[in-house]
Write an enzyme that holds these catalytic residues in place. Structure first.
Site, PDB file in Angstrom:
ATOM      1  N   GLY A   1      66.239 -18.561-104.668  1.00 43.45           N
ATOM      2  CA  GLY A   1      66.060 -19.335-105.890  1.00 43.45           C
ATOM      3  C   GLY A   1      67.438 -19.502-106.485  1.00 43.45           C
ATOM      4  CD  GLU A   2      71.315 -20.635-109.237  1.00 46.70           C
ATOM      5  OE1 GLU A   2      71.247 -21.490-108.343  1.00 46.70           O
ATOM      6  OE2 GLU A   2      72.320 -19.927-109.409  1.00 46.70           O
ATOM      7  CB  SER A   3      71.602 -15.081-107.890  1.00 43.22           C
ATOM      8  OG  SER A   3      72.774 -15.857-107.956  1.00 43.22           O
TER       9      SER A   3
ATOM     10  CB  CYS B   1      68.813 -17.146-100.266  1.00 40.88           C
ATOM     11  SG  CYS B   1      70.005 -18.482-100.479  1.00 40.88           S
TER      12      CYS B   1
ATOM     13  NE  ARG C   1      75.790 -17.573-107.526  1.00 35.70           N
ATOM     14  CZ  ARG C   1      75.832 -18.389-108.587  1.00 35.70           C
ATOM     15  NH1 ARG C   1      76.784 -18.275-109.489  1.00 35.70           N
ATOM     16  NH2 ARG C   1      74.916 -19.313-108.730  1.00 35.70           N
TER      17      ARG C   1
ATOM     18  NE  ARG D   1      71.479 -25.121-104.254  1.00 32.57           N
ATOM     19  CZ  ARG D   1      71.268 -24.184-105.163  1.00 32.57           C
ATOM     20  NH1 ARG D   1      72.297 -23.580-105.734  1.00 32.57           N
ATOM     21  NH2 ARG D   1      70.058 -23.843-105.516  1.00 32.57           N
TER      22      ARG D   1
ATOM     23  CG  HIS E   1      65.623 -19.622 -97.899  1.00 26.48           C
ATOM     24  ND1 HIS E   1      65.010 -19.369 -99.106  1.00 26.48           N
ATOM     25  CD2 HIS E   1      66.890 -19.984 -98.188  1.00 26.48           C
ATOM     26  CE1 HIS E   1      65.871 -19.577-100.086  1.00 26.48           C
ATOM     27  NE2 HIS E   1      67.020 -19.947 -99.558  1.00 26.48           N
TER      28      HIS E   1
ATOM     29  CD  GLU F   1      61.882 -17.832 -98.002  1.00 29.33           C
ATOM     30  OE1 GLU F   1      62.390 -17.085 -97.147  1.00 29.33           O
ATOM     31  OE2 GLU F   1      62.551 -18.447 -98.860  1.00 29.33           O
TER      32      GLU F   1
HETATM   33  N1  GLN Z   1      73.087 -20.559-104.555  1.00 34.17           N
HETATM   34  C1  GLN Z   1      71.985 -19.795-105.070  1.00 34.17           C
HETATM   35  C2  GLN Z   1      72.451 -18.677-105.994  1.00 34.17           C
HETATM   36  O1  GLN Z   1      73.600 -18.520-106.225  1.00 34.17           O
HETATM   37  C3  GLN Z   1      71.147 -19.218-103.972  1.00 34.17           C
HETATM   38  C4  GLN Z   1      70.421 -20.309-103.244  1.00 34.17           C
HETATM   39  C5  GLN Z   1      69.128 -19.891-102.639  1.00 34.17           C
HETATM   40  O2  GLN Z   1      68.552 -18.846-102.967  1.00 34.17           O
HETATM   41  N2  GLN Z   1      68.599 -20.742-101.815  1.00 34.17           N
HETATM   42  O3  GLN Z   1      71.637 -17.945-106.484  1.00 34.17           O
END
Ligand code: GLN
Length: 198
Positions: free
Chosen positions: A46-48, A78, A107, A137, A176, A178
């Site tokens: 997701g987005e950390s 991720c 990242r 990403r 990923h 999943e």
């Molecule tokens: N770039 C995202 C982050 O910094 C991670 C991307 C992902 O989980 N697919 O959290």
């Protein structure tokens, strides 16, 4: 056995589906009570920065950090990999991690041109054909301590970077699993890290 998938943000539903398809119950967790009661934790992609902020806003940050430090079997994918790193090389302002693996992660490491890609990789401990790894990403491991086991690497511009790592009960992948129908990564986590009999 109760496997919890952290459900603050990101693709937790897909992890629940992968684990359930292996015959193991998995539930979304987002309260202190739920997190206190699980035997294993998955932190999804997701987005950390958002996961870090929400964990603090909901007062879960210290609890998750303490449970991982106490040996809760944990898998981070991720953004989840970023969350279990000791340190982020280029954190957003105020961004913190739960820790668990003695590594520094970078990242969005693969750069803009190839922000998202798929690659067939060999992963130590995963038998059979190469694993189709989906990178979105994605981070990579920039450096790591002596206790960290490197399970898979990729080559970028002639340089090798770890993309699957483990330290004791904490396991992480840049990619990923999943999002594919290949459940060997989740099986590895459940059997080898959690110690479940599937
Ligand atoms: N770039 C995202 C982050 O910094 C991670 C991307 C992902 O989980 N697919 O959290």
């Amino acid at each position: 056995m109760k496997v919890g998938v952290l459900a603050l943000q990101g693709d937790f539903r897909e992890h629940i589906a992968s684990i359930t398809s292996l015959g193991v119950d998995a539930i979304p967790v987002k309260t202190a009570q739920e997190i206190s009661a699980i035997d294993a934790l998955v932190i999804p992609g997701g987005e950390s920065t958002t996961i870090s902020k929400l964990a603090k806003a909901f007062d879960l940050f210290d609890l998750i950090k303490a449970r991982i430090a106490d040996g809760l079997p944990t898998y981070g994918s991720c953004a989840g990999m970023i969350m279990v790193a000791r340190e982020i090389q280029d954190p957003a302002s105020g961004q913190e991690t739960f820790g668990g693996i003695d590594m520094v992660v970078k990242r969005n490491a693969f750069g803009r041109q190839v922000e998202s890609f798929e690659s067939d990789i060999e992963i130590s401990g995963i038998a059979g054909p190469a694993f189709r790894a989906v990178f979105i990403r994605a981070p990579w491991v920039e450096s790591y301590g002596p206790g960290v086991e490197i399970l898979a690497t990729t080559l970028t511009d002639g340089k090798s970077h770890a993309v699957a790592v483990r330290q004791g009960k904490v396991f992480a992948t840049s990619f990923h699993p999943e999002l594919t129908h290949d459940h060997r990564i989740h099986r590895y986590f459940l059997e080898s890290v959690v110690g479940a009999q599937l």
